[in-house]
Design a protein around this motif. Sequence first.
Motif, PDB file in Angstrom:
ATOM      1  N   ALA A 178      10.797  15.050   3.642  1.00 62.50           N
ATOM      2  CA  ALA A 178      10.018  14.919   2.663  1.00 62.50           C
ATOM      3  C   ALA A 178      10.635  13.584   1.719  1.00 62.50           C
ATOM      4  N   ASP A 179      11.690  13.212   1.570  1.00 61.59           N
ATOM      5  CA  ASP A 179      12.028  11.979   1.199  1.00 61.59           C
ATOM      6  C   ASP A 179      11.669  10.921   1.846  1.00 61.59           C
ATOM      7  N   ARG A 180      11.787  10.663   3.164  1.00 63.65           N
ATOM      8  CA  ARG A 180      11.164   9.473   3.720  1.00 63.65           C
ATOM      9  C   ARG A 180       9.620   9.526   3.670  1.00 63.65           C
ATOM     10  N   LEU A 181       9.011  10.656   3.647  1.00 65.82           N
ATOM     11  CA  LEU A 181       7.386  10.696   3.707  1.00 65.82           C
ATOM     12  C   LEU A 181       7.003  10.135   2.226  1.00 65.82           C
ATOM     13  N   ASN A 182       7.800  10.573   1.284  1.00 67.97           N
ATOM     14  CA  ASN A 182       7.404   9.997  -0.227  1.00 67.97           C
ATOM     15  C   ASN A 182       7.748   8.369  -0.316  1.00 67.97           C
ATOM     16  N   TYR A 183       8.780   8.129   0.378  1.00 66.23           N
ATOM     17  CA  TYR A 183       8.893   6.792   0.597  1.00 66.23           C
ATOM     18  C   TYR A 183       7.895   5.925   1.111  1.00 66.23           C
ATOM     19  N   LEU A 184       7.603   6.367   2.446  1.00 62.81           N
ATOM     20  CA  LEU A 184       6.515   5.800   3.028  1.00 62.81           C
ATOM     21  C   LEU A 184       5.354   5.692   2.355  1.00 62.81           C
ATOM     22  N   LEU A 185       4.644   6.942   1.742  1.00 67.31           N
ATOM     23  CA  LEU A 185       3.598   6.963   1.241  1.00 67.31           C
ATOM     24  C   LEU A 185       3.480   6.484  -0.193  1.00 67.31           C
ATOM     25  N   ASN A 186       4.298   6.754  -0.960  1.00 65.66           N
ATOM     26  CA  ASN A 186       4.289   6.475  -2.528  1.00 65.66           C
ATOM     27  C   ASN A 186       5.318   5.067  -3.046  1.00 65.66           C
ATOM     28  N   VAL A 187       6.147   5.073  -2.089  1.00 66.96           N
ATOM     29  CA  VAL A 187       6.891   3.724  -2.512  1.00 66.96           C
ATOM     30  C   VAL A 187       6.481   2.271  -1.735  1.00 66.96           C
ATOM     31  N   LEU A 188       6.390   2.497  -0.510  1.00 65.77           N
ATOM     32  CA  LEU A 188       5.631   1.529   0.537  1.00 65.77           C
ATOM     33  C   LEU A 188       4.239   1.360   0.357  1.00 65.77           C
ATOM     34  N   ARG A 189       3.700   2.623   0.015  1.00 64.09           N
ATOM     35  CA  ARG A 189       2.181   2.828  -0.128  1.00 64.09           C
ATOM     36  C   ARG A 189       1.568   2.447   1.302  1.00 64.09           C
ATOM     37  N   LEU A 190       2.214   2.848   2.294  1.00 58.98           N
ATOM     38  CA  LEU A 190       1.523   2.766   3.705  1.00 58.98           C
ATOM     39  C   LEU A 190       0.482   3.838   3.897  1.00 58.98           C
ATOM     40  N   ARG A 191      -0.501   3.327   4.733  1.00 57.68           N
ATOM     41  CA  ARG A 191      -1.776   4.266   4.905  1.00 57.68           C
ATOM     42  C   ARG A 191      -1.618   4.343   6.473  1.00 57.68           C
ATOM     43  N   GLU A 192      -2.692   5.324   6.778  1.00 60.30           N
ATOM     44  CA  GLU A 192      -2.573   5.630   8.414  1.00 60.30           C
ATOM     45  C   GLU A 192      -2.978   4.443   9.052  1.00 60.30           C
ATOM     46  N   GLY A 193      -2.325   4.044  10.293  1.00 62.51           N
ATOM     47  CA  GLY A 193      -2.397   2.998  11.015  1.00 62.51           C
ATOM     48  C   GLY A 193      -1.537   1.832  10.635  1.00 62.51           C
ATOM     49  N   ASP A 194      -0.947   1.877   9.570  1.00 60.93           N
ATOM     50  CA  ASP A 194       0.016   0.772   9.161  1.00 60.93           C
ATOM     51  C   ASP A 194       1.271   0.861   9.923  1.00 60.93           C
ATOM     52  N   ALA A 195       1.756  -0.454  10.333  1.00 59.98           N
ATOM     53  CA  ALA A 195       3.075  -0.443  10.834  1.00 59.98           C
ATOM     54  C   ALA A 195       4.122  -0.653  10.019  1.00 59.98           C
ATOM     55  N   ILE A 196       5.448   0.005  10.684  1.00 54.74           N
ATOM     56  CA  ILE A 196       6.635  -0.152  10.194  1.00 54.74           C
ATOM     57  C   ILE A 196       7.736  -0.421  11.165  1.00 54.74           C
ATOM     58  N   LEU A 197       8.913  -1.024  10.952  1.00 49.94           N
ATOM     59  CA  LEU A 197      10.196  -0.890  11.910  1.00 49.94           C
ATOM     60  C   LEU A 197      11.088   0.077  11.740  1.00 49.94           C
TER      61      LEU A 197
END
Length: 247
Positions: free
Chosen positions: A27-46
């Motif tokens: 849950a914490d990492r998902l929040n970081y990905l979606l709400n802090v980094l604002r990544l969307r489906e198809g976006d890349a991350i290392l």
Amino acid sequence: MSRYEFSAQRLFVAVRLEAGARIIPDADRLNYLLNVLRLREGDAILLFNGRDGEWRARLAEVAKRTAILVVEERLRAQTVNADLHYCFAPLKHARLDYMAQKATEMGVSRLAPIITRRTQARRVNLERLSANVAEAAEQCGVLSLPEVVEERSLEDFLAAREAERLLVFCDEDAEQADPIAALRAAPAHRGVDVLVGPEGGFDREEREMILVVPLATRLALGPRILRADTAAVAALAMVQAVLGDWR
């Protein structure tokens, strides 16, 4: 490192990384990905885990409370830090956080809290310490995270040390005023322990215990008294430059 893309978003994960792996963020990492980094489906991350190198992954199957990271390709092979342990008297929270982050950036392979008679904090939040290590690694392109070990007394630390390791003792009373010259004159060794005491310094009996260590080098840190978190950066920079992986 000059060719590394520092603007890329990075995330530390604790699971094995390989092509085709599907990782479900908590849950914490998902929040970081979606709400802090604002990544969307198809976006890349290392992604990196301190063992398997660095991998590109893409965000997939995004829903309100779930998503999956699909691992695609390894971009960098795993690196190994120099055999350099940073041994320190614990500080209060904010300054301990800073010290852990800077030691990670400086490439230490172990963080070892040492309880002395004048130590400010008698207990160490290892989970918080590890979180600061991971955060620093994410931000600075670091692949090898230092091991975080439990606190122990100075007496136990000295008794358990491997005899062939060099002990670099940060000591304002060192006879050799030139720290670079002191490090260059260090005896042959296998691995380095950098020891920084509390802001009140070591007491007389502790100093006597340290000074009888066979492979001990006393290191002066200049004409001014440094706070312990500043001393960490100063000492590690000199050790890395003379004995470590900056050469």
